[in-house]
Design a protein around this motif. Structure first.
Motif, PDB file in Angstrom:
ATOM      1  N   VAL A 164       0.780  -1.359   0.172  1.00  0.00           N
ATOM      2  CA  VAL A 164       0.062   0.038  -0.406  1.00  0.00           C
ATOM      3  C   VAL A 164       0.767   1.191  -0.101  1.00  0.00           C
ATOM      4  CG1 VAL A 164      -2.261   1.309   1.354  1.00  0.00           C
ATOM      5  CG2 VAL A 164      -2.049  -1.581   1.267  1.00  0.00           C
ATOM      6  N   GLU A 165       1.847   0.721   0.536  1.00  0.00           N
ATOM      7  CA  GLU A 165       2.770   2.103   0.615  1.00  0.00           C
ATOM      8  C   GLU A 165       3.147   3.069  -0.779  1.00  0.00           C
ATOM      9  OE1 GLU A 165       4.374  -0.732   2.246  1.00  0.00           O
ATOM     10  OE2 GLU A 165       2.542   0.125   4.259  1.00  0.00           O
ATOM     11  N   ARG A 166       3.527   1.574  -1.868  1.00  0.00           N
ATOM     12  CA  ARG A 166       3.985   2.201  -2.742  1.00  0.00           C
ATOM     13  C   ARG A 166       2.556   3.038  -3.792  1.00  0.00           C
ATOM     14  NH1 ARG A 166       7.990  -2.580  -4.297  1.00  0.00           N
ATOM     15  NH2 ARG A 166       9.318  -2.400  -2.372  1.00  0.00           N
ATOM     16  N   LEU A 167       1.460   2.645  -3.116  1.00  0.00           N
ATOM     17  CA  LEU A 167       0.592   3.133  -4.257  1.00  0.00           C
ATOM     18  C   LEU A 167       0.951   4.570  -4.524  1.00  0.00           C
ATOM     19  CD1 LEU A 167      -2.519   1.423  -3.174  1.00  0.00           C
ATOM     20  CD2 LEU A 167      -1.333   1.029  -5.440  1.00  0.00           C
ATOM     21  N   SER A 168       0.249   5.174  -5.949  1.00  0.00           N
ATOM     22  CA  SER A 168       0.805   7.152  -5.315  1.00  0.00           C
ATOM     23  C   SER A 168      -0.532   7.332  -5.120  1.00  0.00           C
ATOM     24  CB  SER A 168       1.092   7.204  -7.225  1.00  0.00           C
ATOM     25  OG  SER A 168      -0.274   6.725  -7.679  1.00  0.00           O
ATOM     26  N   ASP A 169      -0.981   9.048  -5.667  1.00  0.00           N
ATOM     27  CA  ASP A 169      -2.098   9.912  -4.359  1.00  0.00           C
ATOM     28  C   ASP A 169      -2.300   9.096  -5.996  1.00  0.00           C
ATOM     29  OD1 ASP A 169      -0.492  10.403  -2.280  1.00  0.00           O
ATOM     30  OD2 ASP A 169      -0.028  12.045  -3.237  1.00  0.00           O
ATOM     31  N   ALA A 170      -2.473   8.987  -7.096  1.00  0.00           N
ATOM     32  CA  ALA A 170      -3.744   9.109  -8.159  1.00  0.00           C
ATOM     33  C   ALA A 170      -4.176   7.691  -8.213  1.00  0.00           C
ATOM     34  CB  ALA A 170      -3.190   9.352  -9.227  1.00  0.00           C
ATOM     35  N   ALA A 209      -6.887   7.557  -4.756  1.00  0.00           N
ATOM     36  CA  ALA A 209      -7.963   8.550  -4.887  1.00  0.00           C
ATOM     37  C   ALA A 209      -8.790   7.649  -5.858  1.00  0.00           C
ATOM     38  CB  ALA A 209      -8.068  10.253  -5.326  1.00  0.00           C
ATOM     39  N   ASP A 210      -8.125   6.621  -7.055  1.00  0.00           N
ATOM     40  CA  ASP A 210      -8.734   6.083  -7.785  1.00  0.00           C
ATOM     41  C   ASP A 210     -10.055   4.790  -6.970  1.00  0.00           C
ATOM     42  OD1 ASP A 210      -8.319   7.846  -9.988  1.00  0.00           O
ATOM     43  OD2 ASP A 210      -7.150   6.489 -10.645  1.00  0.00           O
ATOM     44  N   ARG A 211      -8.876   4.277  -6.250  1.00  0.00           N
ATOM     45  CA  ARG A 211      -9.467   3.211  -5.280  1.00  0.00           C
ATOM     46  C   ARG A 211     -10.223   3.536  -3.944  1.00  0.00           C
ATOM     47  NH1 ARG A 211      -7.218  -2.117  -5.205  1.00  0.00           N
ATOM     48  NH2 ARG A 211      -5.003  -1.984  -6.583  1.00  0.00           N
TER      49      ARG A 211
END
Length: 110
Positions: A66-72, A75-77
Motif C-alpha cells: 500500500v505504501e507504494r501506491l501513488s496519490d492518483a 484517489a481512484d481506489r
C-alpha cells in the motif's frame, strides 16, 4: 453489454405483447411498470460495475504494498470503493424489483 441487450429485448417483447393484448397503455398493471424500473436499475448497475472495475476498490491483493501506491491510485481506489456501495445497492434494488414483479404475476395467476 450483450446481456443488457438481451434484457432489453425481453422487456420490450413482454411489454409489446402486453400492449397488444390490453390495447391501451393505461391498462398496464403494476408489474409492467415495475419491469421498466427494474430494467433501468439493471442498466445503471451494469454501468456502475464497469466503472468500478476500471477504478478498482479497497480490495487490495495480498502482494501489493500500500505504501507504494501513488496519490492518483489511492484517489481512484477511494472512488472505486464508493462506487462499490452504489453497485451493491443497485443490485439489491434490481433483485427486489424482479421479485415484486414475480409476486404480482403469481397473484394474477392465482
Amino acid at each position: 453489454f450483450l446481456w443488457v441487450c438481451l434484457d432489453v429485448l425481453v422487456v420490450v417483447s413482454r411489454l409489446s405483447a402486453r400492449l397488444f393484448h390490453l390495447k391501451s397503455p393505461r391498462k398496464l398493471q403494476l408489474d409492467d411498470w415495475l419491469m421498466l424500473v427494474a430494467l433501468a436499475s439493471h442498466t445503471a448497475f451494469i454501468i456502475a460495475i464497469n466503472e468500478e472495475a476500471r477504478y478498482g476498490s479497497n480490495l487490495i491483493d495480498p502482494g501489493v504494498l500500500v505504501e507504494r501506491l501513488s496519490d492518483a491510485e489511492r484517489a481512484d481506489r477511494v472512488y472505486g470503493s464508493r462506487l462499490r456501495v452504489v453497485v451493491e445497492q443497485l443490485q439489491c434494488l434490481t433483485v427486489w424489483l424482479l421479485k415484486t414483479c414475480l409476486l404480482c404475476l403469481y397473484f394474477r395467476v392465482t
